[in-house]
Structure formats: C-alpha cells, structure tokens
Design an enzyme around this catalytic site. Structure first.
Site, short mmCIF file in Angstrom:
data_model
loop_
_atom_site.label_atom_id
_atom_site.label_comp_id
_atom_site.label_asym_id
_atom_site.label_seq_id
_atom_site.Cartn_x
_atom_site.Cartn_y
_atom_site.Cartn_z
N GLU A 149 0.82 -1.21 0.00
CA GLU A 149 0.00 0.00 0.00
C GLU A 149 0.86 1.27 0.00
O GLU A 149 0.70 2.14 0.85
CB GLU A 149 -0.96 -0.01 1.21
CG GLU A 149 -1.92 -1.17 1.17
CD GLU A 149 -2.97 -1.13 2.27
OE1 GLU A 149 -4.10 -1.52 1.99
OE2 GLU A 149 -2.65 -0.70 3.39
N ASP A 155 -8.00 -9.35 4.03
CA ASP A 155 -7.70 -8.24 4.92
C ASP A 155 -8.71 -8.16 6.06
O ASP A 155 -9.55 -7.28 6.06
CB ASP A 155 -7.72 -6.94 4.10
CG ASP A 155 -7.27 -5.74 4.93
OD1 ASP A 155 -6.80 -5.96 6.06
OD2 ASP A 155 -7.41 -4.61 4.44
N GLU A 174 -12.12 -2.89 12.59
CA GLU A 174 -12.25 -2.13 11.35
C GLU A 174 -13.43 -2.60 10.49
O GLU A 174 -14.28 -1.81 10.11
CB GLU A 174 -10.95 -2.21 10.56
CG GLU A 174 -11.06 -1.53 9.20
CD GLU A 174 -9.76 -1.57 8.42
OE1 GLU A 174 -8.78 -2.17 8.90
OE2 GLU A 174 -9.73 -0.99 7.32
C1 BDP Z 1 -6.02 -2.46 6.26
C2 BDP Z 1 -6.35 -1.11 6.77
C3 BDP Z 1 -5.22 -0.14 6.59
C4 BDP Z 1 -3.92 -0.73 7.10
C5 BDP Z 1 -3.67 -2.07 6.45
C6 BDP Z 1 -2.47 -2.81 7.00
O1 BDP Z 1 -7.48 -0.63 6.10
O2 BDP Z 1 -5.55 1.03 7.29
O3 BDP Z 1 -2.86 0.12 6.88
O4 BDP Z 1 -4.77 -2.90 6.68
O5 BDP Z 1 -2.67 -3.83 7.64
O6 BDP Z 1 -6.96 -3.35 6.80
O7 BDP Z 1 -1.33 -2.41 6.80
#
Ligand code: BDP
Length: 662
Positions: free
Chosen positions: A277, A356, A384
């Site tokens: 990301e 996720d 989340e």
């Molecule tokens: C996702 C979240 C994000 C995190 C990412 C992670 O939406 O905010 O940065 O995981 O685990 O679930 O790095």
C-alpha cells in the site's frame, strides 16, 4: 464498577479465610527485579479484595513468591516445570506458592492467581502449570503521532498528540498492567504506516521519549517493537538510496541500531510494512523481501533483536478487469518462494486471512507452506471491518475458527504455535476513551487476544466466562446475560453483513456500513462480480487457482462445492443465485434470510441488554445501550441495502414475502 478498570476491578468477593491466607507473603529472593512482583501482588490483593498484605521473612509462613531457582523446594519434584515465562501455582494444605520460570513468569503467575480468585475459580489444592504457547505476544498500535489512530474507534492515542509524545504516565502504567495480566509481552506504539514524523522515532529527536515509554512498560515484562520506515536511510540519514544491498545503507542501519539500543537496551526489534500500500520497500531496488528483512536482521542481531516483517503485500494497482489476477493469492506468491532464505531473527507476520481482516475469510495458506521460516499470526483486535466498536462483535469465534483450521501440513494453526508459528500479533483496539475500547464490551477482544496468544486452545466460551466474571461481578444473571450477548454478537454481525463469505460490501475508505459495489470498480482487488445470474469468484484451479496454494486435501475440500464450508462458498465459487445449499435453500433466499435474521438478533441483543438496566452500573448500561442504538440502525441499513441490491439484480422476491425496498 469502573469502566476504566476493565477486567481488574475493585472489591471482588473473597472468603475471610482466603483473605487471611493471602495476607502474608514471602518473597524468596532479595533480587530487586523481583521486588516489583511482590509490589504487584500487594497492590492487587488490596485493590481487588480489599485486604492488606504483610511481607514476612522467609522463615515465616505465607504465600510464597519466587522463581524456579529459589522456589523449587516448595514444589513437588514431579517433573512438572513451566517453560520460559511460564508459572506454576501450587496449593498445599492452605499454603499457596506462585513460582515463575523467570521473573516474567512470576508476574504472570501472580496475576493469574488474583484473577482466578476474583472469578471464584481457584480450585482446591490447585496445581496449575502453564507455559505460553508462543514467545512473542505482541500488540500493534496503529497510532500516528498526530494523536489520530488509523482504524481507531476508541478516541485518540494514549501516547501521542500534535506530532509529539503526549501521555499520562499513570495511564500508561495502568495499561501496562492490563496487558501483562493477559500475558502480552511486546508492544508497538506507532502505526505500521510510518509517516513523516514517526520516521524519526528511531532518531535522537524522539529516542529519549521512546526510552521513557520503554521504562514504563519494562517492569511489566513488556518490550517495545518499533515500526520503522524502510526509507529511513534517506529520510533520516540523507542517503541517496535505501537499497538493502547497498553497503552505505547497511552501515547506516548498523549505526542507527546501535544508537537505538543505547537508549533502549532491551528493545524487541523492528516491525516493518514494506512494499505494501505505497510504503517503501526492497522491490523499489529490484530486491526481494528476504534481502530487505535480512539486512535489518543483521543490524539487530548483536542486540538479540528481531524483525517482524509483514506479509500484507499485494499489488493495489492491479488491473481489475483481468479475472486471473486475484489479490488473495498475493501473500503466498510473494513469500513462499523465499522460504528458507530469511535470517533466524526474522518473523514473517501474516494476517489470518488472505484478504484483509474480513468478517469471514479462509485461513491464509502460508501456514504450513513455509516450514523454514518463523511466522506470526496477525489478527485485528480493532474492529475495522467488524463493526468499529459501535456494533458489538466478539471476535473470539472468528479467531477460534482460524486457530482450529486444519492446514493438513500437518495439524491445525494452533498446533503450529511454538514451532512454525512463533508469534501472535494483534492490532490494538485501544484509545483514550474511558473504557479504553470505545464500546465497553469490546474489551473482551483485547482480553481474548491476550489469552489466546498465551493458550490458543482456550475456547470462546471459556474466555468469555472469565471476562464477564472479572469485569461484571458475581451476579450470575448479569454475567450469564452478558456472556450470552457476547456469544451471539459475531454470528449476528456476520449474518447482516457477509453472506457465504462475500466480503467487502462496505463503504470504501472508512469501512462501516453497507455499500455493495463500493469497491467493485476500483483497483483494490476486492470484487463480488455480481450479475443478474451469478455471484462470487471461482478460485479453484479452473478459476484463479488460489485453492492450489493449500495442501492438496484442502484444495479438494474447498474446490468441491459440496464439501466447501458453506460460510465460505462464495469466497471460493461463482454460482447462480438458484444454487441450492445443503438445507435446500437457494443462495438468494439464504442472503435474504440471514439479513433479516442478523437484524433480529441485533434487536434481541439490545432487548436483553435492557433487562440489565437496574442490575448494572449506570455508566456501563448507558454506554452500551447508546451503542446498541447505533448498531440497530446499521443492521437495518445492511439488511435493506443488501436485500434490495440482490432483489433488483435477480427480480426474484423473498419466499417469505418480507419487506424489501424495491
Ligand atoms: C487495512 C487497513 C489499513 C492498514 C492495512 C495494513 O485498512 O488502514 O494500513 O490494513 O494492515 O486493513 O497495513
């Protein structure tokens, strides 16, 4: 009752005779390090049971506290010895001994003794010998130094504000005790996404303050693990590159690590989110994850430090039109070829599922596939995708499903604890809210995370029972009802949000509330591909091939629609709405039914809570009732939006003629 005191309340009932037993204690050592344990014992007995403890000399009788070295004599020589950080609680003829394998073990044994007594559960002639299942039991805060918490639903950070440290020492100490009482021994206070300011946590600018935090946690057996930015050599050091094979970069990390350990000699190590990301990482330089992780591991090695390297890596700029690209494949594709190449002090931190932290996903295929690499199971304690601490959702059943999944490589995930899986990490659900977790009952998730990382064989029922007795006292009607509500909460949440493993129908960005196609035409790789006839993705060998990442038996199990667990059916398969489930219902009817049922469950839980109104502290009643209000609205919106969506796509009405907006 105080929201703030979580599962360590004041004034538990205890018989006078037991109070007398507890009121004299002997520390079998003059070691200053152990005196802290005695202090915790004295404080715990006073706060929790209202009894004063006198520390008496060794020659006198009393509760014996010590480590194996000094206290072996007090135990029967039957070969039952706790391993590192473990303890034995032994009672004989009214005398209690708490013996730790080491200092941490003694502390954990003391907390356990107090918590068992508080639940009224210390067996007669107790003999409890326990060793934690994994070495690293880590909680990861995603706190930013602005004070805001990524995916935080419990207020602002308890550590930071305005791009600097900002904390109340007493609160940090109370927090440390809470974590230690459930066995957590490793803590990251900064987000895995390491932004501009946080990059400097490992520089002289912030190290003195980070060291102060380490000092506060140290007595409780908790070590810090700091999230680092892979591009630090450029951002802090001013180098032109962060290439892990560049000598200048390697030297920079060595020097920086030496500096860090001068401030925090017992730092646990680094936590790294790289090439994920948009975070920088070794791929930028044509290197792989082993190159990146091993470079850091070498710098940490002389100090006994470790690297926890996250496996949440996928190409978020993937081509969403291409049916063959499938995000759940990514962790395996990126990491399994590197098995055997990681240094011994690297642990790969893998999310429980391949996507996720969705409400329902299969277990990541990495477990068992990487036999020569240390792995950590990462779960999300912060809710989340599971209701954001507005909706009640005890995650214990979700985690139990993960832990009990039979990988066939061989054994369950829980079986791999201590061998292939050497760590468990949870994303924290903590903030400045009075009860720490926004929703008071969300405390159960932190409590349960700690307990499971200590002993993954504990069941959700056992953990829930412990938690309600500790947090809400001894009235069986109260604890029974709260336990019931907690046990129903995850199935209810799954029912209104995620039928048959279809996930991601959430509002993009903040991930609360329904939005069926919110992510459908974006680049994130999270699709349902619903048409008027079919829904789901074929992930068998004939489709994306994701199932082939599992052991052959599981590949077969998931690939066959008859044997695939139904809760995951649409995760693994693309099927017509008319497809019949085992109970004869069509997929479409199942979607309708579960949406109605989930909403009804939310109402029933709220109603059950209301019956407790006059039996529990008003602060608790109000805080939870307010959240049930929000949950009901959310559950109704989920029901209506998802049902309407599928009704409009199929034109097929609910068999039971219930109201669906058209
Ligand atoms: C996702 C979240 C994000 C995190 C990412 C992670 O939406 O905010 O940065 O995981 O685990 O679930 O790095």
């Amino acid at each position: 009752y105080a929201l703030y005191d979580t599962w360590l309340q004041r004034g538990y009932t205890l018989s006078e005779s037991m109070k007398t037993v507890l009121s004299q204690a002997v520390l079998l050592s003059e070691d200053q390090q152990l005196e802290f344990c005695m202090k915790e014992y004295i404080r715990g007995v006073r706060r929790m049971f209202g009894a004063e403890v006198q520390q008496v000399p060794k020659e006198q009788a009393g509760v014996l506290l010590g480590t194996l070295e000094q206290a072996a004599k007090c135990l029967p020589q039957d070969g039952k010895t706790p391993g590192a950080e473990g303890f034995r609680i032994y009672e004989n003829g009214g005398h209690i001994a708490v013996v730790g394998a080491d200092r941490s073990g003694l502390l954990y044994g003391i907390y356990r003794l107090l918590m068992l007594l508080a639940q009224g559960k210390l067996p007669e002639n107790a003999d409890i010998c326990e060793t934690p299942a994994v070495q690293v039991r880590a909680l990861n805060h995603w706190d930013n130094m602005s004070g805001q918490i990524e995916r935080g639903y419990a207020g602002e950070s308890i550590f930071f504000k305005d791009e600097d440290f900002c904390f109340e020492e007493q609160r940090v100490v109370d927090y440390a005790r809470m974590l230690a009482s459930v066995g957590i021994n490793t803590l990251t206070i900064n987000n895995v996404n390491v932004h501009q300011t946080e990059t400097f946590l490992i520089s002289e600018r912030f190290l003195p303050k980070l060291a102060r935090i380490a000092d506060l946690f140290r007595p409780f057996g908790i070590r810090l693990l700091v999230s680092i930015n892979f591009a630090s050599p450029m951002r802090i050091g001013g180098l032109a590159t962060s290439d892990p094979l560049d000598e200048g970069v390697q030297h920079w990390w060595e020097r920086q690590t030496e500096l860090i350990y001068r401030w925090i000699p017992d730092l646990c190590g680094f936590l790294v989110k790289a090439d994920s990301e948009h975070e920088p990482g070794p791929y930028q330089y044509g290197r792989n994850h082993a190159d990146g992780a091993n470079m850091l591991a070498r710098a940490l090695k002389p100090y006994g430090g470790i690297v926890m390297w996250r496996c949440f890596v996928y190409d978020c700029a993937q081509d969403w039109r291409n049916q063959k690209i499938d995000r759940p494949r990514a962790a395996y594709d990126n990491f399994v070829p590197l098995d055997g190449q990681f240094a011994d002090n690297v642990i790969l931190q893998v999310k429980n599922g391949p996507y996720d932290f969705q409400v329902r996903e299969p277990v990541t295929p990495l477990f068992g596939a990487m036999k020569q690499t240390h792995l950590a199971l990462e779960v999300q304690v912060t809710q989340e995708y599971t209701g954001q601490q507005r909706d009640l959702c005890s995650l214990l059943p979700l985690w139990q499903d993960v832990l009990q999944f039979d990988t066939k490589r061989p054994g369950t995930v829980a079986d791999m604890f201590g061998s292939q899986i050497t760590a468990m990490a949870g994303v924290a659900n903590i903030g400045k809210s009075e009860c720490w977790t926004g929703h008071p009952l969300a405390q159960v998730n932190l409590y349960g995370f700690g307990r499971l990382s200590w002993n993954p064989a504990l069941t959700p029922e056992e953990i829930t029972d412990e938690y309600v007795k500790l947090a809400f006292g001894s009235d069986p009607e109260v604890t029974g009802k709260i336990a019931d509500i907690l046990q129903r909460s995850y199935p209810a949440y799954e029912d209104y949000t995620s039928p048959l493993g279809l996930c991601w129908m959430v509002n993009p960005g903040y991930h609360y509330g329904p939005n069926v196609e919110g992510y459908e035409y974006t680049r994130w790789g999270t699709y349902l591909r619903a048409t008027c006839r079919e829904v789901g993705i074929d992930r068998t060998a004939a489709g994306t091939g994701y199932t082939t990442q599992y052991a052959p038996e599981n590949d077969t199990l998931f690939s066959n629609t008859d044997t695939c667990p139904e809760k995951l059916l649409l995760f693994f398969h693309r099927l017509p709405y008319s497809y019949k489930l085992h109970d004869g219902r069509t997929i479409l009817q199942y979607i309708y039914d579960t949406r109605f049922h989930g909403e009804e469950e939310a109402e029933a839980m709220a109603a059950e809570w209301d019956t407790l109104k006059d039996k529990i502290a008003p602060s608790l009643y109000e805080a939870v009732a307010e959240r049930f209000g929000m949950q009901l609205e959310n559950a109704r919106e989920w029901r209506d939006v998802v049902n309407t969506y599928f009704y409009r796509h199929t034109g097929i009405a609910d068999e039971k003629g219930r109201k669906i907006y058209k």
